[in-house]
Design an enzyme around this catalytic site. Structure first.
Site: not given
Ligand code: ZN
Length: 145
Positions: A70, A73
């Site tokens: 991600c 993230c």
């Protein structure tokens, strides 16, 4: 009469330590393994670590549910790291890799990542989806303390 104290889990061995609140900021060590109870960094939690730090220990825990693939993230990671230095020892910061620990992600119904969730006494008290900068992570967390 005893001084107020807090149950703190050890980052190294998950052992529980009762620390007087007045000593939380004095770099306490684990009575079982000797490791520092606060490292200034977020802890990576698996099931056992989550149980010790979130379900059993007494400190509020801010959890970053994330995954390695991600992008947002990974962008937030250094900000979360910086927030740990500012929020410890009042709050424990931890990361749960939802790919490596799918049971934890599904236990809390994490649908998007990154998701920040604040826990106190094993219960979720607030949740925020999406990446934040360090100052916003600190501000968001402090409003619930
Ligand atoms: Zn320990």
């Amino acid at each position: 009469m005893s001084a107020p104290s807090t149950l703190v889990a050890c980052p190294a061995c998950n052992g529980l330590n009762r620390v007087p609140d007045a000593r939380l900021a004095d770099a306490p060590n684990c009575g079982r393994c000797g490791a520092a109870l606060f490292t200034g960094h977020p802890l990576a939690l698996d099931d056992a670590g989550f149980h010790a730090h979130v379900d059993r220990a007494g400190l509020p825990v801010l959890v970053d549910f994330w995954a390695p693939w991600c992008g947002p993230c990974r962008m937030m990671a250094p900000h979360f790291e910086a927030a740990a230095a500012q929020l410890e020892p009042v709050v424990r910061l931890a990361k749960v890799d939802t790919e490596a620990q799918p049971a934890l992600g599904s236990r809390f119904g994490i649908r998007s990542i990154p998701t920040l969730a604040l826990f106190r006494d094993g219960r979720e008290v607030a949740r925020q989806a999406g990446a934040l900068g360090a100052a916003d992570i600190v501000r968001w967390t402090r409003q619930f303390l």
